[in-house]
Design a protein around this motif. Structure first.
Motif, PDB file in Angstrom:
ATOM      1  N   ARG A  74       0.743  -1.182  -0.370  1.00 67.17           N
ATOM      2  CA  ARG A  74      -0.205  -0.021   0.568  1.00 67.17           C
ATOM      3  C   ARG A  74       0.608   1.536   0.109  1.00 67.17           C
ATOM      4  O   ARG A  74       0.318   2.290  -1.311  1.00 67.17           O
ATOM      5  N   ARG A  75       1.634   1.343   1.290  1.00 71.17           N
ATOM      6  CA  ARG A  75       2.831   2.306   0.552  1.00 71.17           C
ATOM      7  C   ARG A  75       3.693   2.527  -0.511  1.00 71.17           C
ATOM      8  O   ARG A  75       3.536   3.804  -1.443  1.00 71.17           O
ATOM      9  N   ALA A  76       4.215   0.916  -1.195  1.00 71.48           N
ATOM     10  CA  ALA A  76       4.057   1.635  -2.434  1.00 71.48           C
ATOM     11  C   ALA A  76       3.311   2.606  -3.754  1.00 71.48           C
ATOM     12  O   ALA A  76       3.675   2.585  -4.342  1.00 71.48           O
ATOM     13  N   LEU A  77       2.123   1.893  -3.390  1.00 63.40           N
ATOM     14  CA  LEU A  77       1.005   2.364  -4.319  1.00 63.40           C
ATOM     15  C   LEU A  77       0.672   3.323  -4.303  1.00 63.40           C
ATOM     16  O   LEU A  77       1.075   4.375  -5.020  1.00 63.40           O
ATOM     17  N   GLU A  78       1.265   4.271  -3.125  1.00 62.75           N
ATOM     18  CA  GLU A  78       0.209   5.920  -2.822  1.00 62.75           C
ATOM     19  C   GLU A  78       1.984   6.828  -2.984  1.00 62.75           C
ATOM     20  O   GLU A  78       1.746   7.548  -2.961  1.00 62.75           O
ATOM     21  N   GLU A  79       2.784   5.725  -2.918  1.00 61.80           N
ATOM     22  CA  GLU A  79       4.347   6.246  -2.858  1.00 61.80           C
ATOM     23  C   GLU A  79       4.418   6.722  -4.677  1.00 61.80           C
ATOM     24  O   GLU A  79       4.965   8.270  -5.022  1.00 61.80           O
ATOM     25  N   VAL A  80       3.936   6.024  -5.456  1.00 63.94           N
ATOM     26  CA  VAL A  80       4.490   5.798  -6.987  1.00 63.94           C
ATOM     27  C   VAL A  80       2.799   7.115  -7.170  1.00 63.94           C
ATOM     28  O   VAL A  80       2.509   7.671  -7.935  1.00 63.94           O
ATOM     29  N   ALA A  81       1.712   6.872  -6.581  1.00 64.43           N
ATOM     30  CA  ALA A  81       0.209   8.251  -7.217  1.00 64.43           C
ATOM     31  C   ALA A  81       1.421   8.788  -6.884  1.00 64.43           C
ATOM     32  O   ALA A  81       0.253  10.513  -7.358  1.00 64.43           O
ATOM     33  N   GLY A  82       1.565   8.932  -5.602  1.00 67.95           N
ATOM     34  CA  GLY A  82       1.731  11.101  -5.299  1.00 67.95           C
ATOM     35  C   GLY A  82       3.023  11.269  -6.323  1.00 67.95           C
ATOM     36  O   GLY A  82       2.459  12.293  -6.217  1.00 67.95           O
ATOM     37  N   GLY A  83       3.613  10.113  -6.463  1.00 65.99           N
ATOM     38  CA  GLY A  83       5.072  10.694  -7.773  1.00 65.99           C
ATOM     39  C   GLY A  83       4.064  11.402  -8.647  1.00 65.99           C
ATOM     40  O   GLY A  83       4.658  11.962  -9.284  1.00 65.99           O
ATOM     41  N   LEU A  84       3.298  10.655  -9.544  1.00 63.94           N
ATOM     42  CA  LEU A  84       2.797  10.309 -10.651  1.00 63.94           C
ATOM     43  C   LEU A  84       2.203  11.638 -10.270  1.00 63.94           C
ATOM     44  O   LEU A  84       1.568  12.822 -12.055  1.00 63.94           O
ATOM     45  N   ASP A  85       1.838  12.390  -9.430  1.00 66.43           N
ATOM     46  CA  ASP A  85       0.520  13.590  -9.590  1.00 66.43           C
ATOM     47  C   ASP A  85       1.820  15.148  -9.373  1.00 66.43           C
ATOM     48  O   ASP A  85       1.290  15.614 -10.187  1.00 66.43           O
ATOM     49  N   ALA A  86       2.855  14.325  -8.608  1.00 65.63           N
ATOM     50  CA  ALA A  86       4.092  15.480  -8.184  1.00 65.63           C
ATOM     51  C   ALA A  86       4.555  16.202 -10.124  1.00 65.63           C
ATOM     52  O   ALA A  86       4.783  17.105 -10.331  1.00 65.63           O
ATOM     53  N   ALA A  87       4.360  14.816  -9.978  1.00 63.99           N
ATOM     54  CA  ALA A  87       4.905  14.738 -11.863  1.00 63.99           C
ATOM     55  C   ALA A  87       4.306  15.429 -12.867  1.00 63.99           C
ATOM     56  O   ALA A  87       4.673  16.633 -13.998  1.00 63.99           O
ATOM     57  N   ARG A  88       2.752  14.763 -12.474  1.00 63.32           N
ATOM     58  CA  ARG A  88       1.734  15.983 -13.923  1.00 63.32           C
ATOM     59  C   ARG A  88       2.098  17.622 -13.162  1.00 63.32           C
ATOM     60  O   ARG A  88       1.896  17.952 -13.650  1.00 63.32           O
ATOM     61  N   ARG A  89       1.828  17.376 -12.068  1.00 59.75           N
ATOM     62  CA  ARG A  89       1.444  19.115 -11.661  1.00 59.75           C
ATOM     63  C   ARG A  89       2.683  19.960 -11.409  1.00 59.75           C
ATOM     64  O   ARG A  89       2.515  21.012 -12.340  1.00 59.75           O
ATOM     65  N   THR A  90       4.178  19.222 -12.047  1.00 62.17           N
ATOM     66  CA  THR A  90       5.748  20.126 -12.152  1.00 62.17           C
ATOM     67  C   THR A  90       5.306  20.667 -13.771  1.00 62.17           C
ATOM     68  O   THR A  90       5.575  21.619 -14.194  1.00 62.17           O
ATOM     69  N   GLY A  91       4.787  19.013 -14.142  1.00 60.52           N
ATOM     70  CA  GLY A  91       5.304  19.660 -15.871  1.00 60.52           C
ATOM     71  C   GLY A  91       3.656  20.177 -16.359  1.00 60.52           C
ATOM     72  O   GLY A  91       4.429  21.110 -17.366  1.00 60.52           O
ATOM     73  N   GLU A  92       3.055  20.455 -15.405  1.00 65.07           N
ATOM     74  CA  GLU A  92       2.279  21.703 -15.907  1.00 65.07           C
ATOM     75  C   GLU A  92       2.398  22.970 -15.092  1.00 65.07           C
ATOM     76  O   GLU A  92       1.749  23.884 -15.389  1.00 65.07           O
ATOM     77  N   GLY A  93       3.158  22.889 -14.708  1.00 67.38           N
ATOM     78  CA  GLY A  93       3.719  24.395 -13.941  1.00 67.38           C
ATOM     79  C   GLY A  93       2.802  24.711 -12.615  1.00 67.38           C
ATOM     80  O   GLY A  93       2.970  26.023 -12.133  1.00 67.38           O
ATOM     81  N   GLU A  94       2.340  23.997 -11.895  1.00 72.38           N
ATOM     82  CA  GLU A  94       2.061  24.022 -10.810  1.00 72.38           C
ATOM     83  C   GLU A  94       3.173  24.206  -8.841  1.00 72.38           C
ATOM     84  O   GLU A  94       2.209  24.129  -8.316  1.00 72.38           O
ATOM     85  N   THR A  95       3.591  23.275  -9.460  1.00 71.56           N
ATOM     86  CA  THR A  95       4.140  23.275  -8.698  1.00 71.56           C
ATOM     87  C   THR A  95       6.159  23.457  -8.401  1.00 71.56           C
ATOM     88  O   THR A  95       5.936  23.247 -10.254  1.00 71.56           O
TER      89      THR A  95
END
Length: 299
Positions: A74-95
């Motif tokens: 569960r931790r691994a899946l949450e970390e990957v989901a969080g990493g994907l969301d962070a990468a998306r937001r960075t790619g869109e200029g949100e962070t």
């Protein structure tokens, strides 16, 4: 370090089955048939080396190995989901983090509004703000020390793009006791013979030359008595009686009791403020900053 090659889809299938404890319901939830689900669980069990589920009692229950793996899965899946969301937001200029250079005089005009608009749209972006005159900003852009420049009279530099966002007229800056301060409009020619307080040419070549051009068009060469790097200092030196100046109209927001700001004649000259960035920089933070800058009306 040995790292087991665990596919994320196997961990996800394991996590879903551990919640449903029923192969049919888990397969339906995963959107796959039951045989592929069973295959994924078997492959995962092979990598672990032990069964993860006990199926012998007619029920599906987690084994001791399964109980041990579940929190980590569960931790691994949450970390990957969080990493994907962070990468998306960075790619869109949100962070992320953006480094902005600005000319000090712009703090009196457009800078607060632009920064406020950008912060409102992208509150999680970290802004590093650096006060710099034009020439250092240009150098910092070339050296990748800043990402965006807000500067006056951007030079035509290879590798940089400049987008004008504000055009200002020039005004005369006079001690309040000066005879010309009683006029509403001051002819530039009337400043002939006065000592001038100006920015050094090295800090802003174009605006410096434009001021000299105004004087020369009026028939005289200005006698420069003092130099000051910032317009606030120019005003202070004028208040001290060390000379007069011609400056962008935004200098009027520097409210010193001993200084008078007057319109000039002719008033055809303008000074331009622009946003400047590297033409090959694809950082999405820059595109978002430009959107905020364009949304702010000139002040």
């Amino acid at each position: 370090m040995d790292r087991p090659e665990l596919a994320l889809h196997q961990l996800y299938a394991f996590a879903v089955l551990s919640e449903e404890l029923h192969f049919g319901r888990a397969a339906e939830r995963l959107g796959i048939a039951q045989p592929p689900l069973s295959q994924q669980i078997r492959r995962l069990e092979q990598k672990v080396g032990h069964p993860l589920f006990d199926r012998r009692s007619g029920r599906v229950v987690l084994t001791a190995a399964g109980h041990e793996l579940l929190p980590a899965a569960r931790r691994a899946l949450e970390e990957v989901a969080g990493g994907l969301d962070a990468a998306r937001r960075t790619g869109e200029g949100e962070t992320g983090r953006i480094r902005i250079g600005f000319a000090a005089s712009l703090a009196l005009t457009i800078l607060p509004g632009i920064l406020r608009a950008y912060r409102a749209r992208y509150p999680e972006v970290e802004m590093e703000i650096r006060e710099m005159t034009t020439a250092p900003q240009v150098a910092a852009l070339h050296e990748h020390a800043i990402d965006i420049g807000l500067l006056r009279e951007p030079p035509d530099e290879q590798g940089l793009v400049a987008e004008p966002i504000l055009s200002e007229e020039f005004v005369a800056v006079l001690p309040v006791g000066h005879p010309l301060a009683t006029r509403r409009v001051v002819p530039v020619a009337a400043l002939a013979g006065e000592p001038f307080v100006l920015l050094p040419r090295a800090t802003g070549p174009t605006v410096h030359d434009r001021i000299l051009g105004l004087c020369r068009a009026a028939g005289f060469e200005p006698r420069i008595g003092q130099f000051a790097v910032e317009w606030q200092t120019v005003s202070a030196l004028v208040e001290a009686g060390l000379g007069v100046s011609l400056a962008p109209a935004s200098i009027r927001r520097i409210r010193l009791k001993g200084v008078a700001y007057r319109r000039i004649e002719p008033d055809t000259a303008r000074t331009t403020v622009a946003v400047c960035w590297r033409h090959d920089d694809r950082n999405p933070l820059i595109a978002r900053f430009l959107e905020a800058a364009r949304s702010e009306p000139p002040t």
